[in-house]
Design an enzyme around this catalytic site. Sequence first.
Site, PDB file in Angstrom:
ATOM      1  N   LYS A  14       7.274  -9.377  14.930  1.00  0.00           N
ATOM      2  CA  LYS A  14       7.636  -8.170  14.178  1.00  0.00           C
ATOM      3  C   LYS A  14       7.530  -6.914  15.034  1.00  0.00           C
ATOM      4  CE  LYS A  14       4.499  -8.646  10.940  1.00  0.00           C
ATOM      5  NZ  LYS A  14       3.823  -9.873  11.397  1.00  0.00           N
ATOM      6  N   ARG A  89       1.414  -5.571   2.821  1.00  0.00           N
ATOM      7  CA  ARG A  89       0.893  -6.910   3.076  1.00  0.00           C
ATOM      8  C   ARG A  89       0.280  -7.517   1.822  1.00  0.00           C
ATOM      9  NH1 ARG A  89      -0.143  -6.461   8.952  1.00  0.00           N
ATOM     10  NH2 ARG A  89      -1.140  -8.303   9.810  1.00  0.00           N
ATOM     11  N   ARG A 128      -0.820 -14.728  23.702  1.00  0.00           N
ATOM     12  CA  ARG A 128      -0.985 -13.274  23.632  1.00  0.00           C
ATOM     13  C   ARG A 128      -2.445 -12.899  23.882  1.00  0.00           C
ATOM     14  NH1 ARG A 128       1.143 -10.263  18.344  1.00  0.00           N
ATOM     15  NH2 ARG A 128      -0.849 -10.768  17.451  1.00  0.00           N
ATOM     16  N   ARG A 134      -6.163  -9.199  22.960  1.00  0.00           N
ATOM     17  CA  ARG A 134      -6.428  -8.643  21.633  1.00  0.00           C
ATOM     18  C   ARG A 134      -7.604  -9.380  21.013  1.00  0.00           C
ATOM     19  NH1 ARG A 134      -1.515  -7.561  17.469  1.00  0.00           N
ATOM     20  NH2 ARG A 134      -3.080  -8.318  16.024  1.00  0.00           N
ATOM     21  N   ARG A 145      -6.153 -15.293   9.857  1.00  0.00           N
ATOM     22  CA  ARG A 145      -4.974 -14.431   9.659  1.00  0.00           C
ATOM     23  C   ARG A 145      -3.803 -15.211   9.063  1.00  0.00           C
ATOM     24  NH1 ARG A 145      -4.547 -12.431  15.342  1.00  0.00           N
ATOM     25  NH2 ARG A 145      -2.679 -11.316  14.742  1.00  0.00           N
TER      26      ARG A 145
HETATM   27  P1  AMP Z   1      -1.285  -6.724  12.907  1.00  0.00           P
HETATM   28  O1  AMP Z   1      -1.223  -6.057  14.228  1.00  0.00           O
HETATM   29  O2  AMP Z   1      -0.177  -6.309  11.984  1.00  0.00           O
HETATM   30  O3  AMP Z   1      -1.389  -8.218  13.012  1.00  0.00           O
HETATM   31  O4  AMP Z   1      -2.629  -6.219  12.204  1.00  0.00           O
HETATM   32  C1  AMP Z   1      -3.894  -6.437  12.787  1.00  0.00           C
HETATM   33  C2  AMP Z   1      -4.994  -6.305  11.729  1.00  0.00           C
HETATM   34  O5  AMP Z   1      -4.979  -4.980  11.162  1.00  0.00           O
HETATM   35  C3  AMP Z   1      -4.865  -7.231  10.524  1.00  0.00           C
HETATM   36  O6  AMP Z   1      -5.398  -8.516  10.775  1.00  0.00           O
HETATM   37  C4  AMP Z   1      -5.654  -6.463   9.475  1.00  0.00           C
HETATM   38  O7  AMP Z   1      -7.049  -6.581   9.674  1.00  0.00           O
HETATM   39  C5  AMP Z   1      -5.268  -5.029   9.776  1.00  0.00           C
HETATM   40  N1  AMP Z   1      -4.052  -4.629   9.020  1.00  0.00           N
HETATM   41  C6  AMP Z   1      -2.831  -4.358   9.533  1.00  0.00           C
HETATM   42  N2  AMP Z   1      -1.951  -4.031   8.580  1.00  0.00           N
HETATM   43  C7  AMP Z   1      -2.629  -4.101   7.406  1.00  0.00           C
HETATM   44  C8  AMP Z   1      -2.284  -3.884   6.039  1.00  0.00           C
HETATM   45  N3  AMP Z   1      -1.033  -3.537   5.674  1.00  0.00           N
HETATM   46  N4  AMP Z   1      -3.258  -4.043   5.107  1.00  0.00           N
HETATM   47  C9  AMP Z   1      -4.514  -4.374   5.449  1.00  0.00           C
HETATM   48  N5  AMP Z   1      -4.912  -4.614   6.702  1.00  0.00           N
HETATM   49  C10 AMP Z   1      -3.982  -4.486   7.693  1.00  0.00           C
END
Ligand code: AMP
Length: 190
Positions: A14, A89, A128, A134, A145
């Site tokens: 994404k 989400r 990654r 990360r 996740r």
């Molecule tokens: P991502 O980079 O989108 O995979 O997000 C990394 C982490 O940020 C996730 O595992 C959540 O802990 C937090 N996070 C990102 N977007 C959201 C969201 N819309 N709602 C809640 N937590 C989020």
Amino acid sequence: MKFIILIGPPGAGKGTQAKLLEESLGLPQVSTGDLFRYNLKNATELGKLAQTYMDKGELVPDSVTVAMVKERLARPDAANGAILDGFPRTTVQADVLDALLAEMGGHIAVVPHIVVDREELVQRLLKRAQIEGRADDSEDTIRTRMRVYEEQTKPLLDYYAQRGLVVEVNGQQCVETVQQDLRRVITQAA
Ligand code: AMP
């Protein structure tokens, strides 16, 4: 005001695709994950609050996330809309987004669902982890996740499909081909 919502499991691409779309669409990428990571790096109050959830691979509470997104979408570069990456989400977040768009006079143009099978996702995320380091790309966190995605985010696909907004894109092709498919889907929706 036009919004594109990219939905897909962790590791679907994404972020990569949203960045590539920014220029061609003239809309900014709004990634809640990136916003949280920025706050974490700068040790802000928001970052400290988000960290415990992020480290475990769990979602940051809706109230916190929603406040951050509202502030982000109020910035001038989002005046014509945005490419949403990682938000909404949960169904609560989707409801809040609907209310916010009604208020701002925005609409959701299309919800591309980037589809990648589970085995491939785990491989990508582990890779990654090695490259970007990360913190939330460890094996345990990846599992959490994935589960959180299945339980809390996947229901959004039904929510948007009922409105005829979801279009599937095969995320298991090379980056350029996925990008071409996304652009086609977005142009057709416009
Ligand atoms: P991502 O980079 O989108 O995979 O997000 C990394 C982490 O940020 C996730 O595992 C959540 O802990 C937090 N996070 C990102 N977007 C959201 C969201 N819309 N709602 C809640 N937590 C989020």
